[in-house]
Design an enzyme around this catalytic site. Sequence first.
Site, PDB file in Angstrom:
ATOM      1  N   ASN A   1      -5.784   2.342  -3.034  1.00 52.80           N
ATOM      2  CA  ASN A   1      -7.179   2.723  -3.267  1.00 52.80           C
ATOM      3  C   ASN A   1      -7.315   4.197  -3.593  1.00 52.80           C
ATOM      4  O   ASN A   1      -8.417   4.662  -3.896  1.00 52.80           O
ATOM      5  CB  ASN A   1      -8.029   2.403  -2.025  1.00 52.80           C
ATOM      6  CG  ASN A   1      -8.469   0.953  -1.980  1.00 52.80           C
ATOM      7  OD1 ASN A   1      -8.256   0.188  -2.913  1.00 52.80           O
ATOM      8  ND2 ASN A   1      -9.104   0.570  -0.878  1.00 52.80           N
ATOM      9  N   ASN A   2      -6.236   4.936  -3.522  1.00 53.93           N
ATOM     10  CA  ASN A   2      -6.275   6.359  -3.822  1.00 53.93           C
ATOM     11  C   ASN A   2      -6.462   6.541  -5.332  1.00 53.93           C
ATOM     12  O   ASN A   2      -5.564   6.234  -6.128  1.00 53.93           O
ATOM     13  CB  ASN A   2      -4.981   7.028  -3.359  1.00 53.93           C
ATOM     14  CG  ASN A   2      -5.048   8.537  -3.441  1.00 53.93           C
ATOM     15  OD1 ASN A   2      -5.702   9.091  -4.316  1.00 53.93           O
ATOM     16  ND2 ASN A   2      -4.374   9.215  -2.523  1.00 53.93           N
TER      17      ASN A   2
ATOM     18  N   HIS B   1      -9.810   9.283   5.450  1.00 49.55           N
ATOM     19  CA  HIS B   1      -8.352   9.342   5.372  1.00 49.55           C
ATOM     20  C   HIS B   1      -7.849  10.397   6.359  1.00 49.55           C
ATOM     21  O   HIS B   1      -8.462  11.460   6.511  1.00 49.55           O
ATOM     22  CB  HIS B   1      -7.901   9.700   3.959  1.00 49.55           C
ATOM     23  CG  HIS B   1      -8.457   8.787   2.913  1.00 49.55           C
ATOM     24  ND1 HIS B   1      -7.962   7.524   2.686  1.00 49.55           N
ATOM     25  CD2 HIS B   1      -9.499   8.940   2.049  1.00 49.55           C
ATOM     26  CE1 HIS B   1      -8.661   6.938   1.725  1.00 49.55           C
ATOM     27  NE2 HIS B   1      -9.591   7.776   1.318  1.00 49.55           N
TER      28      HIS B   1
ATOM     29  N   ASP C   1      -0.122   5.101   1.005  1.00 48.72           N
ATOM     30  CA  ASP C   1      -0.346   6.038   2.102  1.00 48.72           C
ATOM     31  C   ASP C   1      -0.206   5.330   3.443  1.00 48.72           C
ATOM     32  O   ASP C   1      -0.894   4.343   3.714  1.00 48.72           O
ATOM     33  CB  ASP C   1      -1.731   6.679   1.983  1.00 48.72           C
ATOM     34  CG  ASP C   1      -1.893   7.472   0.698  1.00 48.72           C
ATOM     35  OD1 ASP C   1      -1.162   8.452   0.522  1.00 48.72           O
ATOM     36  OD2 ASP C   1      -2.739   7.095  -0.134  1.00 48.72           O
TER      37      ASP C   1
ATOM     38  N   LYS D   1      -9.156  -2.533  -3.057  1.00 51.61           N
ATOM     39  CA  LYS D   1      -9.058  -3.344  -1.844  1.00 51.61           C
ATOM     40  C   LYS D   1     -10.259  -3.082  -0.937  1.00 51.61           C
ATOM     41  O   LYS D   1     -10.706  -1.940  -0.857  1.00 51.61           O
ATOM     42  CB  LYS D   1      -7.768  -2.994  -1.098  1.00 51.61           C
ATOM     43  CG  LYS D   1      -6.483  -3.230  -1.867  1.00 51.61           C
ATOM     44  CD  LYS D   1      -5.270  -2.683  -1.121  1.00 51.61           C
ATOM     45  CE  LYS D   1      -5.309  -1.191  -0.984  1.00 51.61           C
ATOM     46  NZ  LYS D   1      -4.104  -0.611  -0.356  1.00 51.61           N
TER      47      LYS D   1
ATOM     48  N   ASP E   1      -1.199  -0.787   6.040  1.00 53.04           N
ATOM     49  CA  ASP E   1      -1.354  -0.137   7.348  1.00 53.04           C
ATOM     50  C   ASP E   1      -2.794  -0.149   7.838  1.00 53.04           C
ATOM     51  O   ASP E   1      -3.072   0.366   8.927  1.00 53.04           O
ATOM     52  CB  ASP E   1      -0.866   1.313   7.269  1.00 53.04           C
ATOM     53  CG  ASP E   1      -1.828   2.206   6.484  1.00 53.04           C
ATOM     54  OD1 ASP E   1      -2.236   1.804   5.369  1.00 53.04           O
ATOM     55  OD2 ASP E   1      -2.175   3.297   6.980  1.00 53.04           O
TER      56      ASP E   1
ATOM     57  N   ASP F   1       0.871  -1.164   0.000  1.00 53.23           N
ATOM     58  CA  ASP F   1       0.000   0.000   0.000  1.00 53.23           C
ATOM     59  C   ASP F   1       0.914   1.222   0.000  1.00 53.23           C
ATOM     60  O   ASP F   1       2.115   1.105   0.292  1.00 53.23           O
ATOM     61  CB  ASP F   1      -0.901  -0.037   1.234  1.00 53.23           C
ATOM     62  CG  ASP F   1      -1.833   1.160   1.310  1.00 53.23           C
ATOM     63  OD1 ASP F   1      -2.324   1.611   0.259  1.00 53.23           O
ATOM     64  OD2 ASP F   1      -2.051   1.665   2.436  1.00 53.23           O
TER      65      ASP F   1
END
Length: 309
Positions: free
Chosen positions: A67-68, A192, A35, A223, A248, A33
């Site tokens: 996922n961003n 977020h 971020d 995800k 994370d 991932d």
Amino acid sequence: MAGARAFGFKGCRKIGGSQIRNLLNAKDFFLFDCDGVIWHGEKAIIGAPKVVSSLIKHGKNVFFVTNNCTRPRENYVNKFYRLGFTDVMQEQIFSSSYCSALYLRDVAKVQGKVYVIGGEGVRNELLQAGIPFVGDEDAPDGTIFNCALASDVKAVLVGHDDKFTFLKLAKASCYLRDPDCLFLATDVDPWHPLQDGRILPGSGCLTSALEVATGRKAMVIGKPSPFMFECISSQFRVDPAQCLMVGDRLETDMLFGANCGLDTMLTLTGISQMKTAQEYRDSDHSANQSFVPDYVVDTIADFLPAFED
């Protein structure tokens, strides 16, 4: 290839030293991932660029699954380079916007337009995939009573949209009254973290609003849906048993790994912390076990001693 149980660490146990070295030797594919794992905003996690570079130099296959959906992949390449990740190529990056475009083009083979709730990242990936789309054409004073509805809309795609309006919600609801119109979401992340304790509502909030309005459930591309891993597998020869998913967020990254049959690692530089992972591990609800990481490290910089001679 041996999995987490064979190493004797199943159940969110912290590992270090030779345990990390043995794990890195056992795995050929590393999914990260972004971020909270390799960077925070515009600042790389200390040691993360060297970890990624070392993995690649040691012949490991490294991918980034995020996922961003707010930026296209070429913009991600620029960010990687800007933050010191100079070995990362575009084909290693799998964002929810890119995978959404792949799904619409290659799986759904959509014949018609896509109504987009989302920003530049989603629109750019659809454009590059050759998928016609509509959205953001409304006049400032437009309402659902007088606005135009596009013809031949065969799918609605919801992603992060900081210009989300009630009119967009209403138009999407109208298109989804057609049972043959696909309902897709780039991801269902709820929020977020921002600085100073503030949060940014995620794409999942917009998707939930549309689900309530239509009585339909969106198909999730990012995800924890396994489709993102299927995108990687379709382009590279990937053995799930040789993969490690590093993230994370327990409810997203660890669940994604579990859904795809991958060993998972939680890094404590982001959202989820050890206490929550242990609570899931000790829970009586079997479904919660999918949120439990196989391994835990403080930071992926803990990988670095494994590369030292």
